[in-house]
Each structure stands twice: as structure tokens, then as C-alpha cells.
Design a protein around this motif. Structure first.
Motif, PDB file in Angstrom:
ATOM      1  N   THR A 137     -31.422  48.815  22.219  1.00 28.70           N
ATOM      2  CA  THR A 137     -31.909  48.938  23.597  1.00 28.70           C
ATOM      3  C   THR A 137     -33.035  49.957  23.687  1.00 28.70           C
ATOM      4  O   THR A 137     -34.071  49.716  24.326  1.00 28.70           O
ATOM      5  CB  THR A 137     -30.758  49.335  24.535  1.00 28.70           C
ATOM      6  OG1 THR A 137     -29.739  48.330  24.486  1.00 28.70           O
ATOM      7  CG2 THR A 137     -31.250  49.479  25.967  1.00 28.70           C
ATOM      8  N   GLU A 185     -36.846  38.832  17.318  1.00 24.60           N
ATOM      9  CA  GLU A 185     -35.390  38.799  17.493  1.00 24.60           C
ATOM     10  C   GLU A 185     -34.766  37.790  16.544  1.00 24.60           C
ATOM     11  O   GLU A 185     -35.001  36.587  16.681  1.00 24.60           O
ATOM     12  CB  GLU A 185     -35.053  38.469  18.948  1.00 24.60           C
ATOM     13  CG  GLU A 185     -33.557  38.477  19.248  1.00 24.60           C
ATOM     14  CD  GLU A 185     -32.894  37.128  19.017  1.00 24.60           C
ATOM     15  OE1 GLU A 185     -31.840  37.104  18.347  1.00 24.60           O
ATOM     16  OE2 GLU A 185     -33.426  36.112  19.490  1.00 24.60           O
ATOM     17  N   VAL A 206     -25.774  34.846  22.072  1.00 22.94           N
ATOM     18  CA  VAL A 206     -26.287  34.912  23.451  1.00 22.94           C
ATOM     19  C   VAL A 206     -26.458  36.357  23.909  1.00 22.94           C
ATOM     20  O   VAL A 206     -27.511  36.740  24.417  1.00 22.94           O
ATOM     21  CB  VAL A 206     -25.348  34.136  24.395  1.00 22.94           C
ATOM     22  CG1 VAL A 206     -25.807  34.281  25.837  1.00 22.94           C
ATOM     23  CG2 VAL A 206     -25.307  32.660  24.005  1.00 22.94           C
ATOM     24  N   GLU A 207     -25.440  37.157  23.754  1.00 23.48           N
ATOM     25  CA  GLU A 207     -25.532  38.581  24.086  1.00 23.48           C
ATOM     26  C   GLU A 207     -25.198  39.407  22.842  1.00 23.48           C
ATOM     27  O   GLU A 207     -24.347  39.009  22.041  1.00 23.48           O
ATOM     28  CB  GLU A 207     -24.568  38.947  25.228  1.00 23.48           C
ATOM     29  CG  GLU A 207     -25.002  38.469  26.603  1.00 23.48           C
ATOM     30  CD  GLU A 207     -26.263  39.154  27.130  1.00 23.48           C
ATOM     31  OE1 GLU A 207     -26.749  40.095  26.466  1.00 23.48           O
ATOM     32  OE2 GLU A 207     -26.753  38.727  28.182  1.00 23.48           O
ATOM     33  N   PRO A 208     -25.905  40.516  22.632  1.00 27.36           N
ATOM     34  CA  PRO A 208     -26.845  41.190  23.535  1.00 27.36           C
ATOM     35  C   PRO A 208     -28.279  40.667  23.461  1.00 27.36           C
ATOM     36  O   PRO A 208     -29.175  41.258  24.070  1.00 27.36           O
ATOM     37  CB  PRO A 208     -26.789  42.637  23.067  1.00 27.36           C
ATOM     38  CG  PRO A 208     -26.583  42.505  21.582  1.00 27.36           C
ATOM     39  CD  PRO A 208     -25.669  41.323  21.409  1.00 27.36           C
ATOM     40  N   ARG A 240     -29.922  38.164  24.797  1.00 26.49           N
ATOM     41  CA  ARG A 240     -30.572  37.832  26.065  1.00 26.49           C
ATOM     42  C   ARG A 240     -31.031  39.091  26.790  1.00 26.49           C
ATOM     43  O   ARG A 240     -32.186  39.174  27.251  1.00 26.49           O
ATOM     44  CB  ARG A 240     -29.614  37.030  26.953  1.00 26.49           C
ATOM     45  CG  ARG A 240     -30.163  36.777  28.365  1.00 26.49           C
ATOM     46  CD  ARG A 240     -29.293  35.779  29.108  1.00 26.49           C
ATOM     47  NE  ARG A 240     -27.870  36.088  28.989  1.00 26.49           N
ATOM     48  CZ  ARG A 240     -26.895  35.203  29.237  1.00 26.49           C
ATOM     49  NH1 ARG A 240     -27.191  33.961  29.591  1.00 26.49           N
ATOM     50  NH2 ARG A 240     -25.627  35.551  29.120  1.00 26.49           N
ATOM     51  N   THR A 241     -30.157  40.077  26.888  1.00 20.79           N
ATOM     52  CA  THR A 241     -30.517  41.312  27.592  1.00 20.79           C
ATOM     53  C   THR A 241     -31.630  42.056  26.860  1.00 20.79           C
ATOM     54  O   THR A 241     -32.557  42.588  27.488  1.00 20.79           O
ATOM     55  CB  THR A 241     -29.279  42.215  27.721  1.00 20.79           C
ATOM     56  OG1 THR A 241     -28.285  41.536  28.504  1.00 20.79           O
ATOM     57  CG2 THR A 241     -29.638  43.539  28.397  1.00 20.79           C
ATOM     58  N   THR A 272     -35.030  40.118  27.520  1.00 25.39           N
ATOM     59  CA  THR A 272     -35.559  40.312  28.887  1.00 25.39           C
ATOM     60  C   THR A 272     -35.993  41.762  29.093  1.00 25.39           C
ATOM     61  O   THR A 272     -36.991  42.020  29.784  1.00 25.39           O
ATOM     62  CB  THR A 272     -34.511  39.905  29.943  1.00 25.39           C
ATOM     63  OG1 THR A 272     -33.289  40.622  29.722  1.00 25.39           O
ATOM     64  CG2 THR A 272     -34.235  38.408  29.874  1.00 25.39           C
ATOM     65  N   THR A 273     -35.286  42.708  28.487  1.00 27.22           N
ATOM     66  CA  THR A 273     -35.697  44.122  28.582  1.00 27.22           C
ATOM     67  C   THR A 273     -37.026  44.339  27.862  1.00 27.22           C
ATOM     68  O   THR A 273     -37.880  45.099  28.337  1.00 27.22           O
ATOM     69  CB  THR A 273     -34.612  45.028  27.970  1.00 27.22           C
ATOM     70  OG1 THR A 273     -33.379  44.825  28.652  1.00 27.22           O
ATOM     71  CG2 THR A 273     -35.014  46.492  28.078  1.00 27.22           C
ATOM     72  N   ASN A 330     -33.572  32.271  17.937  1.00 29.72           N
ATOM     73  CA  ASN A 330     -32.240  32.172  18.523  1.00 29.72           C
ATOM     74  C   ASN A 330     -32.013  30.845  19.237  1.00 29.72           C
ATOM     75  O   ASN A 330     -32.173  30.737  20.451  1.00 29.72           O
ATOM     76  CB  ASN A 330     -32.035  33.346  19.487  1.00 29.72           C
ATOM     77  CG  ASN A 330     -30.582  33.548  19.835  1.00 29.72           C
ATOM     78  OD1 ASN A 330     -29.792  32.616  19.850  1.00 29.72           O
ATOM     79  ND2 ASN A 330     -30.229  34.790  20.132  1.00 29.72           N
ATOM     80  N   LEU A 389     -29.181  30.851  22.179  1.00 34.24           N
ATOM     81  CA  LEU A 389     -29.609  31.425  23.447  1.00 34.24           C
ATOM     82  C   LEU A 389     -30.621  30.535  24.162  1.00 34.24           C
ATOM     83  O   LEU A 389     -30.523  30.312  25.370  1.00 34.24           O
ATOM     84  CB  LEU A 389     -30.209  32.819  23.204  1.00 34.24           C
ATOM     85  CG  LEU A 389     -30.808  33.532  24.426  1.00 34.24           C
ATOM     86  CD1 LEU A 389     -29.804  33.641  25.557  1.00 34.24           C
ATOM     87  CD2 LEU A 389     -31.331  34.905  24.022  1.00 34.24           C
ATOM     88  N   ASP A 442     -29.585  29.248  27.731  1.00 31.50           N
ATOM     89  CA  ASP A 442     -30.199  29.921  28.883  1.00 31.50           C
ATOM     90  C   ASP A 442     -31.671  30.199  28.646  1.00 31.50           C
ATOM     91  O   ASP A 442     -32.173  31.282  28.952  1.00 31.50           O
ATOM     92  CB  ASP A 442     -29.454  31.236  29.175  1.00 31.50           C
ATOM     93  CG  ASP A 442     -29.774  31.776  30.567  1.00 31.50           C
ATOM     94  OD1 ASP A 442     -30.279  31.000  31.410  1.00 31.50           O
ATOM     95  OD2 ASP A 442     -29.520  32.966  30.808  1.00 31.50           O
TER      96      ASP A 442
END
Length: 430
Positions: free
Chosen positions: A67, A80, A85-87, A89-90, A93-94, A106, A109, A113
Motif C-alpha cells: 500500500t 501487478e 481479487v483482493e488486495p 483491486r484496492t 485503484t490506489t 490478473n 480480477l 470486476d
């Protein structure tokens, strides 16, 4: 003239693919700089196990805080390759929120989404590239998004999972059963210890969703894709296929309806004629067959997985995205203007190969034929073999809706003379 300030790249994940990306960035740094117009610098690598030795990557670049890495603000491109899917996706977008473009491999993902990622990239004026998500080193996403952007694609059909193709090819060429072929694939490193995602079609279904969305300019999610695994394919199925001049492949098939008002996406094993280009795809290779209105039939072929092939696709995207950063531009984003509905599997029309275990006595064939007729499924050919009161009946149909075939099979199972439905397989590529 080459810009002297390097473009900074951060890597999320340093497994088989990520470590190969880092190696190529280092060993081919001069070539990459010449192609991009500026040097690229590996500015950070996020990992889960910091104590693992990673040859060629300075220890000061390693971090467990992904992060913080994507929030740095001085990163130009995030690569990436952690998957899931997580982390992811976050983190992606971050990264967009803090000014970075993203290259991703990915598929899970993107299939589940992708819309969220596209919207975040568009909102912040950044790139989202993902060539490596579908077919490894095979250039496929960019041709669909760019080279064929002026054409109308009607069908995409292909082998998009190397593990399953290796297994089916081994069954075809050696006569081995499914379990034996899977054991060989595992021993050679083609299959994971848990091969479920491959052999049950989950991996191929995610890729089908991505391909359908790009090809038909509409949003197709993983849940929209009909999925059927290949664990029930037998040596007897291959013997029947050979008698028909066919072989068996696990196919991802994305089609536009004849009236152009809907699309379908599906993954399942199917018989295809030996004359079809996909029939000759051997071992762990992938191939995708594209049918376009103006371009006609195109086939993309090559290694679809592995560290080096996948890294090649990632680096190709990295070069494109870095060029865009230098030119203060962005490449193609989401194209979903058609908003076509995804039709259910029951509306798909194709041919079928059905193998039945029946009683070996007079009138059985007539009973079976009556059931097919009552459900509107026309029979093309029938082959019957019997001995000592036991018999097998193989029926190949003309084209019919999947729902009609399902109703036919359900009714056949209720006949006293039908002891079992041994196999049902679609026939494609004709």
C-alpha cells in the motif's frame, strides 16, 4: 532525444513472473530505454516473504508494504502480478489515485470486476494494460483492442489453458486415461498440485470473459460465462472422436448472436474436426481463432503460460505504457458501448455427440429416436454396438439449442431401455 530522468516502475509480486520481469528490466535496460525514449528504473518490489533471496534485486527495494509503495506518488507505472481479487483491486485503484498507470496479469480480477479498474483508470487519466492476463506471450489483447478496432468480430474460439491442452493431447496421442495424463502433466510441471482452476475450466472462463468483453464491446463478467470442466472426458470419448475424424479440446467460445442483439461466452470440452486449425495445437500451447467480418479468419498461436512468456507480455505492455507517459497520452480504455446482453447457455445452438448405454433388444433405437424428435433435436448419424444383452448407442445430432438437448437427455434417462448416459459432448468448428 532520450529523456534522462528515468520512469519509475514498482512491482507488486516477485514470484515466477515478477522475478522474470525484474530480470529482463535489468538485463535489457539499454534496449528498453532506447525503445521507450527514457530509461526505466525499478523503484520498489512488494513481496510477502522479504527474507527470500531474490537474485539481481537490491535488498533496499524489497518491501512488504504494498500500500505504501503504490501511494508514493513518484511511481510512473505499477506492474501487478500478485493475482487474486483482493488486495490487488484496492492496490490498483490506489495506484491510479496516486498518479500511476498499471500493467496487470490478473485475469481473475479483470474478469470479475474489470469495470471498476477501467473506471478508476479513466477517472485519473491513466492506462490499464493487461496483455499477459489471457494468453501469455501471444499478442492477442492488443490486436483485439487496436488492430481490429475498426472491424466487427463475430466469434472468438480458442485453447487458452496450457495445462488442459497438455492433458487432452496426452490422452489423444497415447490413449492414456485422464488420471494418467494428469499425473504426467504434474510430474512435468504443467499442472499445479491442485489443478482445479485449470481442469474445471475456471481459468479459461476468466479469460473468456475478458475476450468477449473486448471483442463485442460489452461488459461480460465471469458469472456470465458458462463453464464445464474436462475431468469426465474419457479414452472412450477420444475413440469416438477419432471415428468421426475429430479430436477433443477444452475450448473457450465467445460468439455474437446471428441477429447481433446478444452474445454468449462458454467454456467446455468439445470435439473439433482434425481439419480445424485448433486441432493441431499440441502439448501446453495455446491458440485463439478469431472470426471478423472484414479481416476474415485469424489465428494467434504460441506459449500461453510460464514465467518467461508471461513476462514478455508484461514488458510489451510496460513499453507501451511508458511511451504514453512520456507523450502525456493514454492508450485504449474500456469499450462497452454496445451493452449487449449475455444470453444463457440454453440458447446456444451447436451439434452434439451423445453416448448411451442401452438394452440390446429390438425397438430401443426407435424409442430413442422418438425422444429426440419430440424435443426438436434432429439426428444426423447413429452408431450401435451390442453384445450379451448390453449395447452402446452413439448419436450425433444436427445443430440444436442447448436447452432442447438438455430436455432430450433428461427424457432419455427416464426410459427403461436406457441404462445410462455415458457421455455428452458438443461438436464445434464445423
Amino acid at each position: 532525444m532520450m529523456r534522462t530522468r528515468p520512469l519509475k516502475v514498482a512491482l507488486l509480486g516477485c514470484g515466477v513472473v515478477g522475478s522474470e520481469v525484474a530480470r529482463i528490466m535489468t538485463t535489457h535496460a539499454d534496449d528498453l530505454a532506447a525503445r521507450i525514449g527514457a530509461p526505466v528504473e525499478l523503484a520498489g518490489v512488494a513481496v510477502r516473504r522479504p527474507d527470500k533471496v531474490r537474485e539481481g534485486i537490491p535488498g533496499e527495494l524489497i518491501t512488504t508494504d504494498a500500500t505504501a509503495l503504490v501511494k508514493r506518488g513518484d511511481i510512473d507505472v505499477i506492474v501487478e502480478v500478485i493475482g487474486g481479487v483482493e488486495p490487488a483491486r484496492t492496490l490498483i485503484t490506489t495506484a491510479f489515485e496516486h498518479g500511476a498507470s498499471v500493467v496487470s496479469a490478473n485475469k481473475a480480477l479483470l474478469a470479475q470486476d474489470g469495470a471498476t479498474l477501467y473506471e478508476a483508470a479513466d477517472q485519473h487519466g491513466r492506462d490499464l494494460y493487461f496483455e499477459a492476463a489471457v494468453a501469455g506471450a501471444i499478442p492477442l489483447i492488443r490486436p483485439l483492442r487496436e488492430s481490429l478496432a475498426g472491424d466487427k468480430i463475430n466469434r472468438v474460439m480458442g485453447i487458452v489453458n496450457g495445462t488442459t491442452n497438455f492433458i487432452l493431447d496426452a490422452m489423444d496421442t497415447s490413449g492414456a486415461g485422464y488420471s494418467e495424463a494428469l499425473d504426467e502433466a504434474t510430474a512435468l510441471g504443467y499442472a499445479e498440485a491442485d489443478p482445479t482452476a485449470d481442469v474445471e475450466g475456471f481459468d479459461a472462463a476468466a479469460k473468456a470473459a475478458i475476450l468477449a468483453g473486448i471483442a463485442f464491446h460489452t461488459r461480460v463478467r465471469l458469472d456470465d460465462v458458462y463453464r464445464e470442466g474436462m475431468t469426465e472426458v474419457t479414452a472412450a470419448d477420444f475413440a469416438s472422436a477419432k471415428r468421426m475424424g475429430c479430436t477433443i479440446k477444452l475450448l473457450a467460445i465467445c460468439e455474437r448472436a446471428a441477429d447481433g442483439e446478444s452474445v454468449t461466452a462458454r467454456v467446455h470440452p468439445a470435439m473439433i474436426p482434425l481439419s480445424h486449425p485448433l486441432a493441431s495445437v499440441r502439448e501446453a500451447y495455446n491458440a485463439v481463432f478469431v472470426e471478423a467480418e472484414a479481416a476474415g479468419r485469424l489465428m494467434f498461436y504460441g506459449p500461453g503460460a510460464g514465467g518467461s512468456p508471461t513476462a514478455s507480455a508484461v514488458l510489451g505492455d510496460l513499453v507501451a505504457v511508458c511511451r504514453n507517459r512520456l507523450n502525456e497520452a493514454t492508450g485504449p480504455g474500456e469499450s462497452a458501448y454496445t451493452q449487449l446482453p449475455v444470453s444463457p447457455m440454453g440458447e446456444v445452438v451447436t451439434r452434439y455427440h451423445i453416448s448411451l448405454d442401452v438394452a440390446d433388444k429390438p425397438g430401443v433405437l426407435a424409442q430413442v429416436a422418438t425422444v429426440f424428435a419430440e424435443h426438436g433435436v434432429s439426428i444426423d448419424t447413429v452408431r450401435q454396438q451390442g453384445k450379451d444383452g448390453e449395447a452402446s448407442l452413439v448419436v450425433v445430432t444436427h445443430r440444436a439449442p442447448d436447452a432442447a438437448l438438455s430436455g432430450t437427455v433428461e427424457a432419455l434417462r427416464k426410459l427403461d431401455t436406457v441404462r445410462g448416459v455415458a457421455s455428452i459432448m458438443r461438436v464445434e468448428g464445423e
